[in-house]
Structure formats: C-alpha cells, structure tokens
Design an enzyme around this catalytic site. Structure first.
Site, PDB file in Angstrom:
ATOM      1  N   CYS A 482     -43.422  15.414   0.525  1.00  0.00           N
ATOM      2  CA  CYS A 482     -44.653  15.535   1.376  1.00  0.00           C
ATOM      3  C   CYS A 482     -45.627  14.881   1.046  1.00  0.00           C
ATOM      4  CB  CYS A 482     -44.875  17.329   1.407  1.00  0.00           C
ATOM      5  SG  CYS A 482     -45.020  18.003   0.054  1.00  0.00           S
ATOM      6  N   ASP A 606     -48.720  18.382   9.360  1.00  0.00           N
ATOM      7  CA  ASP A 606     -47.857  18.725   8.394  1.00  0.00           C
ATOM      8  C   ASP A 606     -46.731  17.918   8.137  1.00  0.00           C
ATOM      9  OD1 ASP A 606     -46.127  20.209   6.821  1.00  0.00           O
ATOM     10  OD2 ASP A 606     -46.249  21.991   8.051  1.00  0.00           O
ATOM     11  N   HIS A 608     -44.158  18.193   6.406  1.00  0.00           N
ATOM     12  CA  HIS A 608     -42.907  18.823   6.230  1.00  0.00           C
ATOM     13  C   HIS A 608     -41.893  18.691   7.455  1.00  0.00           C
ATOM     14  CE1 HIS A 608     -45.754  20.379   3.312  1.00  0.00           C
ATOM     15  NE2 HIS A 608     -44.846  20.247   2.482  1.00  0.00           N
TER      16      HIS A 608
END
Length: 655
Positions: A482, A606, A608
């Site tokens: 990440c 994000d 992820h």
C-alpha cells in the site's frame, strides 16, 4: 433623411460590424506596464487571437519602446511558422484609443521586420488598464482611425478549434560543416563562416532538393503512402492558401494537390480535442548530389587543395523545425511556405549564435519544442547544452521564457525533459504500459459527494494524479504494497505537473533506490517488506530531488488536531499526502475543516482496492471518499492504538 437613406445606412452599418475571437483562456496582464504581442494564424478567421507574448526587449528602459531587432530575433525562434503577429496589447492606463493605436503601430512594425512586408493591413490594437485589468480591443488599418470591435468572444476550450483546423509538420536536419580558416588571416573567419552557412541555407531551396512527406504516429489501420516533392517543383511565390498552385497544376503533378489532411488521422474519437490529439506530419530533407545523371554511377569524391595554410573548424548544426498548417493546405504549399522558411530562419539563428565563438569553443545549441499547459500552441527554443540545466545561465534563460509566455515562475515547464515528443512511438509504451500511467484513472475524487462537514473550508490537492492501487499491472502486492502504491500516486502527481519526466517506478525500482542510498541491504530488492513515510521521503529525494515534511502523531485520535496544518499544506503546496499508521497506508487528497466547531473530514484515496479501474465502482465502494475520524455510528477510521506518520511532499520552487 428619407426611409431609403435610413435603410441604406442600416445596411452599411451591418456590413461594417467587426468581431474579435479570443482563443486563449486568458490574456495574461502583467502587473507592470508594457507591451504584449498578440498571436494569431493566417489559417484562422480574421481577428482571432490565439495567445500573447510579453515584449522583453526595450530601448532606454522604456517598456513602450520595443527593441524591434532583438524582439524579432526571439520571435523568429519561438513562433512556429503558421502563426504570426496579428496585433499588440498596450498595458498602461485607461487612455484606450491612444494606447490601442500605439499598440497597433508597434505590431505593424514588428510584422514588417519579421516578414519583410505587411501581410495584412488591418491590425488589432488592444489596451489594458493596470488599475482594473480591463481590456478593450480595436481594429486599425494603415493611416486609418481606430474602430472598436462590436463583439469580443472568449473561447473556453480553444484546443478543439486549433487541432480540428490544423496539424503540425516537422523537419529535422543535422549536419557538420567544415570551415577552413586561413592561419595568416584569422579575421576572415566570420566572413567565411557566414558564407558557408548561407550556402547551406540556400540548399534547402535548391531544385535538386527533395522532401519526403509521411504520416507520424499512424494507426496500424490507417495507411497513407509517403510522397516525394522535388525542389524544382515547388513554387515559393504562391499564396499560403495554395489556391494558385491548385489552379495551375497539371495532371502530371497530382501529388502537388495532396492536402495535409491526407496524412492526418481519420479515426478521431469523440473525446475532446487536446494537444495529444494533434496530428503530426514528418518532412525529411534530402539533397541529390548526383545532379542530372540519367544512369546509376559510383560515388564521386572531390578534392580541393588549400591554396594557403588553414585550420579546420568542424561546426555541428542541429535544426528542428516545427510548423502549423491548415489540414486543407496542400502539402507542397506547407513545405515551400512553412518548412523551408523555418529552416532558413534556424540557419540564421545559429549563424548569429556561433559567430562570437567561432575561433574558440563554439556553443552546443539544440532546438526543443514545448507545449506548456495553458497554451493552445507549441513554441520552439534553443538551449545551450554546454551548460547543465540547473546552472544559473540556463535557469535564467528559462525564467525569461516563463515571463514572456506568462507561465508560472515556480514550475519547471520548460526543462528539456518536458519537450514535446513527436516521435513515431507516441502512445505506445510496450510492456510497461500500465506502470507508466497508460489507461490509469486520473483525479477520481472529482466524482465524489460532499463530506458532510457543516460550514467547513475544503482544501484539496492541486493538479492531476493517477490512482495506483493493489494488483495493478499484473503485480500482486496485496497485503504489503500500500505504501508503494501511495508513493506511485505521489510521483504521478509530479509527472503530470511537469516537475519530472521519470517513469512512475515499480516496486522493485523503489526498493533498488533505497538500497542505492544505503538505507536497505541488497536482499531488500524483490522482497515483500513494508515501507513507511521515512522511506518514501528518501525515494522522493533520490529520484525527484523533492524534499518532504513529516508530521508525527501518537495516535489516530490526534489526527483531527492536524487538520489546520494539513489545510495549509494543500493551500500552499497542493501535493498529495501519504498517511501511514500500523501496517496501513493511505493517500490523502484534501481536508474539509471548520475552524469554529473543529469538525473535519479527510479525503482518502485508498490503495488497498483490488478491483478493476471502474470509476463508479471505486466511488460507490468508498475507495475514494471523505472519511471522518469517527463516523456517525461511532466507528473510528484511524486506529487509536497506532502512531501515524504523515508525509507532506514540498512543491519545488523552480523553473
């Protein structure tokens, strides 16, 4: 006056109605008095302004007395053939007509110096008031009084008009010229060099010259056969529109009637026209040295013995001419009226630059084309490669160009790395396509709803970025990559803002950079180890020369206390921020902060996310959206028992 007279008068007024069209998003008015040249094109309707260039050279420090000779030298280089001076803007006070008349006369003088004669009697004279930034436009004919334009139309999206109407033509030429300077008469060097350059320039008009014209960046499904134009077939006295050529062309010279559109893409998508949509045509210069031999012959070597002792100076010249032409213009007209005069101009520029240094070490001049953001057309400039790009002389050269073109003075838009790429491989990125940004989603936050903060001030990332996340480009980094993805998003921002031209690095390249600076052991390359804010700052410094500020907080509970500082970052720096806490990393794109109530929200991108790059799916799934430290159901987004580091990249203040 009877009714017939009234009707006649009304009809006359209708005929005399005069409109002006401004294609540049904004004519940049400096906060200092001075003159600006208004740029247009013979391929556009009359009284169409494409851009404005500030006048930099003046006499006796008077900004309203241009040094026409120096200005003409600069404009011949900067301004592509196919664009020209259509008027001028006088930035001073509200003496509208007086200032506009002076501006029109200045532009008329400049056109005469640039082109040798006045191409169009009517010129645009514009005046701007420093106190109010108001602009008024007038049309001026030679010896005539001014007439105000009836309507001024400002276009919001000029690219569509510019690149639907026209295309680019490019001709590159590299040569080495031997200059023999008599040892006993070194003062003859300049005269000999000038003669050699003039002879070289004359060859581009030689009847034995040939020009191969072909399509650049062609779609595999589109095939346009190249054509060969002989120098003896070109008419250098035709009108730029090429009408005379079309009327007098016989059946044996059909290729002369082929227009530029023949080499332009026919498969334009329905998306808006941009600089990436511009069609480009390559023109290659050849010279037939075998003269008119009817039969094949072996190469001939000619030997000319020196009549006196001489010293050989080998001068390397690189010419690279870029022109703009209407797609309807015959290619033969484009070559004879744009490409060839452009080559002659560059020969003259190089001759003037080389003369002072001929006896000593001569300069290494190289032409570059740039298409800076905010401009609707490219420009050309020469850089001296003897100096490093960051040496003061080069920096001042770029700063001067930024000032002339009205570009920001804190962004390096004219570095050589940002030069326009018109090569045949445009749009093809091979096996690295996804990693280097081909097809990645950009600016996904623009589609999300509001944050829900009442009375808050929204501060956001400034400029474009790409969304990098787990599993992209076929690489499985789920569970550990990440921070790498956040770093890729940050570097994409620096690329898209033209601070760098390096490719967005892969995970392995990021790891290799950390090994090279001594932060990690060689075994780190190829591993699945996490990295954090400190490592990201090291990589940004090594690869981009970008410094970073790091904010530490002991717990996720304390992050809202940093909203004021984060808002200031986005207002002054505008770069994406990486937030790292525990084993998770996010990219922060903005904050919404109410100083009175303390209520705030964080705009999170994000990394992820593991799905496909579908904007609707990403927004609806909350992978890009506003997050509160504690939501309405009492759930915490940031962890209470983890410390957090925030990486705030600093925008380089440079040109």
């Amino acid at each position: 006056m009877d009714s017939n007279s009234n009707s006649s008068s009304s009809s006359s007024e209708k005929k005399e109605k005069c409109n002006i069209r401004v294609l540049c998003r904004k004519i940049v008015i400096s906060k200092e008095p001075g003159l600006q040249w208004l740029i247009g094109s013979p391929f556009f309707p009359n009284f169409t302004i494409l851009s404005s260039f500030r006048c930099l050279h003046s006499l006796s420090n008077n900004p309203f007395s241009p040094d026409y000779s120096k200005e003409a030298d600069d404009l011949r280089t900067l301004l592509l053939r196919g664009f020209d001076i259509v008027g001028a803007l006088y930035v001073k006070d509200s003496a509208w007509e007086e200032n506009a008349y002076k501006a029109a006369e200045a532009s008329r003088s400049m056109r005469k110096l640039l082109y040798g004669f006045d191409l169009n009697g009517d010129m645009i004279g514009a005046a701007a008031d420093l106190a109010t930034d108001d602009i008024q436009f007038f049309v001026s004919g030679p010896g005539q009084s001014l007439k105000a334009f009836d309507t001024v139309v400002f276009e919001n999206y000029p690219e569509k008009f510019v690149w639907e109407v026209g295309c680019l033509l490019r001709c590159e030429l590299t040569m080495k010229l031997p200059i023999y300077i008599p040892i006993n008469r070194p003062s003859e060097a300049e005269k000999i060099f000038s003669s050699v350059i003039d002879d070289a320039a004359a060859k581009v008009k030689d009847p034995r010259a040939a020009y191969i014209v072909e399509m650049v960046n062609k779609d595999p499904e589109e095939v346009s056969q190249p054509i060969l134009l002989q120098g003896g077939e070109l008419d250098f006295h035709m009108d730029l529109k090429g009408t005379e050529l079309l009327e007098n062309t016989d059946k044996r010279s059909v290729k002369k009637t082929i227009s530029c559109s023949y080499f332009c893409s026919k498969n334009k998508s329905s998306s808006p026209f941009t600089r990436e949509s511009a069609d480009a045509i390559q023109v290659t210069f050849l010279l037939n040295q075998s003269r008119s031999a009817l039969k094949p012959s072996v190469p001939i070597v000619e030997y000319f013995p020196a009549t006196e002792p001489a010293r050989l100076v080998l001068v390397s010249l690189k010419l690279d001419v870029l022109c703009y032409a209407s797609k309807d213009l015959p290619v033969a007209s484009a070559v004879s009226k744009l490409i060839i005069p452009g080559l002659v101009d560059q020969f003259a520029t190089l001759k003037k630059a080389f003369l002072p240094w001929l006896i000593t070490e001569h300069p290494q001049l190289c032409p570059y084309h740039f298409f800076p953001p905010g401009m609707s057309h490219p420009i050309t400039t020469f850089y001296e490669l003897s100096y490093g790009e960051m040496e003061m002389k080069q920096v001042e050269t770029r700063r001067s160009l930024h000032w002339r073109l009205g570009l920001p003075l804190d962004r390096p838009l004219l570095l050589a790395a940002n030069a326009l790429n018109l090569g045949s491989t445009k749009g093809t990125r091979g096996n690295n396509s996804t990693r280097t940004g081909f097809g990645l989603l950009k600016d996904v936050h623009t589609e999300i709803p509001g944050s829900g903060v009442s009375g808050g001030l929204v501060s956001l990332v400034e400029g474009s970025y790409e969304y990098h996340h787990y599993l992209q480009d076929g690489f499985d980094d789920s569970g550990w990559g990440c921070a790498y993805r956040s770093l890729q998003t940050i570097i994409s921002w620096f690329r898209l803002q033209k601070y760098t031209s390096i490719e967005v690095p892969s995970h392995g390249e990021i790891q290799q950079a950390l090994v090279e600076i001594g932060d990690k052991e060689p075994s780190f390359v190829g591993s699945r180890e996490w990295i954090g804010a400190i490592e990201l700052s090291f990589v940004l410094d090594k690869l981009l020369g970008v410094s970073c500020k790091i904010i530490n907080v002991r717990s996720g509970v304390e992050l809202p206390e940093k909203c004021r500082e984060l808002a200031l970052h986005f207002q002054t720096q505008g770069t994406p921020v990486m937030i790292g806490g525990g084993v998770l990393a996010y990219t922060l794109l903005g904050v919404d902060y109410n100083e009175v109530s303390g209520d705030c929200a964080f705009l999170i991108l994000d990394p992820h996310y593991t799905g496909s790059d579908e904007l609707k799916k990403i927004v609806n799934g909350g992978w890009c959206g506003w997050k509160k430290a504690v939501d309405s159901k009492g759930r915490s987004f940031f962890l209470h028992d983890k410390f957090y580091n925030l990486l705030l990249p600093q925008r380089p203040n440079m040109v």
